[in-house]
Design an enzyme around this catalytic site. Structure first.
Site, mmCIF file in Angstrom:
data_model
loop_
_atom_site.group_PDB
_atom_site.id
_atom_site.type_symbol
_atom_site.label_atom_id
_atom_site.label_comp_id
_atom_site.label_asym_id
_atom_site.label_seq_id
_atom_site.Cartn_x
_atom_site.Cartn_y
_atom_site.Cartn_z
ATOM 1 N N LYS A 1 0.842 -1.204 0.000
ATOM 2 C CA LYS A 1 0.000 0.000 0.000
ATOM 3 C C LYS A 1 0.874 1.249 0.000
ATOM 4 O O LYS A 1 0.604 2.211 -0.715
ATOM 5 C CB LYS A 1 -0.934 -0.002 1.222
ATOM 6 C CG LYS A 1 -2.108 -0.956 1.049
ATOM 7 C CD LYS A 1 -2.877 -1.201 2.337
ATOM 8 C CE LYS A 1 -3.891 -2.327 2.113
ATOM 9 N NZ LYS A 1 -4.565 -2.756 3.344
ATOM 10 N N GLN B 1 -4.881 -1.307 9.564
ATOM 11 C CA GLN B 1 -4.776 -2.645 8.982
ATOM 12 C C GLN B 1 -5.387 -3.685 9.925
ATOM 13 O O GLN B 1 -5.031 -3.757 11.095
ATOM 14 C CB GLN B 1 -3.296 -2.970 8.708
ATOM 15 C CG GLN B 1 -3.066 -4.287 8.004
ATOM 16 C CD GLN B 1 -3.633 -4.320 6.586
ATOM 17 O OE1 GLN B 1 -3.447 -3.396 5.809
ATOM 18 N NE2 GLN B 1 -4.343 -5.393 6.258
ATOM 19 N N ASP C 1 -11.416 2.896 3.771
ATOM 20 C CA ASP C 1 -11.751 1.468 3.699
ATOM 21 C C ASP C 1 -13.263 1.262 3.633
ATOM 22 O O ASP C 1 -13.731 0.169 3.297
ATOM 23 C CB ASP C 1 -11.220 0.749 4.954
ATOM 24 C CG ASP C 1 -10.006 -0.113 4.663
ATOM 25 O OD1 ASP C 1 -9.757 -0.412 3.479
ATOM 26 O OD2 ASP C 1 -9.313 -0.488 5.634
#
Ligand code: NAD
Length: 298
Positions: A54, A98, A121
């Site tokens: 990422k 994460q 997200d």
């Protein structure tokens, strides 16, 4: 006739390039780069790989990447305090924590602490709600990537029968909402569904997000169906190799003879997830600065 292969890798590369072009335009107009903050707690090896890729992709797209690595024993209060600082930081447009988090941390509480306008997200309940009622928000990256592949392949989805296998908050449910929003007739199948093959056989569009290697068989598919395989499963290694093959939730070899189009694993849905994360971050940046993205840009 063998199904067409839906090349997610190529589509994702194109999307990343487009994001790069608009990220440069954003930097010029805003006087700063769009920024993504990624928080990793602990040393889970798979998460470390994801966070690294990422970071690389964010920088390649011309955006700022802020990495925060915290020890596995970080207290929840300390993690929440970091999220609060990132919420308030004008250089940060998107925040990604994460998952999975170490067991002593409450994932829902941490997601709830992220500002919905930086929740790239799309996991915050506010964004799940916005998706459900058709308002602009952030949609989880993997299902949005699947939707882009479907729209590219099929155009208008109105009236098509879609079956989503899996009902997770991250993939199955938002996928179903997106398909509904595109006027498909949507069925969500899951572990308690009776006669799953019979349900799947109705579908013009099958999205498999289960996590069971090669579960969906060729004879479950309606001829010509479009098949999106979200699953990532590693088979046991064959003698002489140290790693097993990666396969999806669909028996690809068999399904190719029946489907009209299918995503491979790897190289299908997987590469879309990061590309859409970059897209969501850029959209967040434009919104946070009160700037309009060019119509139809992303
Ligand atoms: P999950 O475990 O949260 O959900 C799986 C779903 O499958 C559940 O809703 C369950 O009801 C359903 N299910 C389980 N067994 C079933 C059965 N026998 N028949 C029908 N349904 C069944 O998983 P998830 O997070 O939604 O992920 C699903 C898969 O997608 C996994 O393989 C995961 O690795 C993969 N994934 C890939 C990406 C990507 O970037 N390509 C992103 C997220 C998840």
């Amino acid at each position: 006739m063998a199904a067409d292969i839906i090349d997610g890798k190529a589509f994702a590369a194109g999307l990343r390039e487009t994001v790069g072009v608009h990220a440069a335009a954003f930097a010029e107009r805003a006087g700063r780069k769009a920024g993504l903050a990624v928080v990793l707690v602990g040393e889970d090896p798979a998460s470390q790989v994801y966070v690294r890729s990422k970071h690389r992709a964010t920088v390649e797209a011309g955006m700022e990447s802020f990495e925060h690595r915290l020890p596995a024993d970080t207290a929840e209060a300390a993690l929440l305090a970091l999220v609060e600082r990132l919420n308030a930081d004008p250089a940060v447009d998107g925040i990604l924590v994460q998952l999975p988090l170490p067991g002593h941390l409450d994932e829902q509480a941490v997601i709830a602490a992220i500002s919905p306008d930086k929740d790239v997200d799309g996991f915050h309940v506010t964004n799940a709600g916005r998706l459900a009622v058709g308002q602009d928000g952030f949609v989880p990256c993997t299902p949005l990537g699947c939707m882009m592949l479907l729209s590219d392949r099929l155009g208008d989805l109105s009236g098509l029968e879609a079956v989503v296998i899996g009902r997770s908050n991250i993939v199955g449910k938002p996928m179903a909402q997106l398909l509904l929003g595109a006027n498909a007739t949507v069925t969500i199948a899951h572990s308690r569904t009776k006669d799953l093959p019979g349900v799947v056989r109705r579908a013009d569009i099958v999205v498999a997000a289960v996590g069971r290697a090669e579960m969906v068989k060729a004879d479950w598919l309606k001829p010509g169906a479009t098949v999106i395989d979200v699953g990532i499963n590693r088979l046991p290694p064959v003698p002489g190799s140290d790693k097993g093959r990666l396969v999806g939730d669909v028996d690809f070899a068999g399904a190719r003879d029946v489907a009209g189009a299918i995503t491979p694993v790897p190289g299908g849905v997987g590469p879309m997830t990061i590309a859409v994360l970059l897209r969501n971050t850029l959209v967040a940046a434009y919104r946070n600065e009160g700037l309009d993205l060019p119509e139809g840009a992303l």
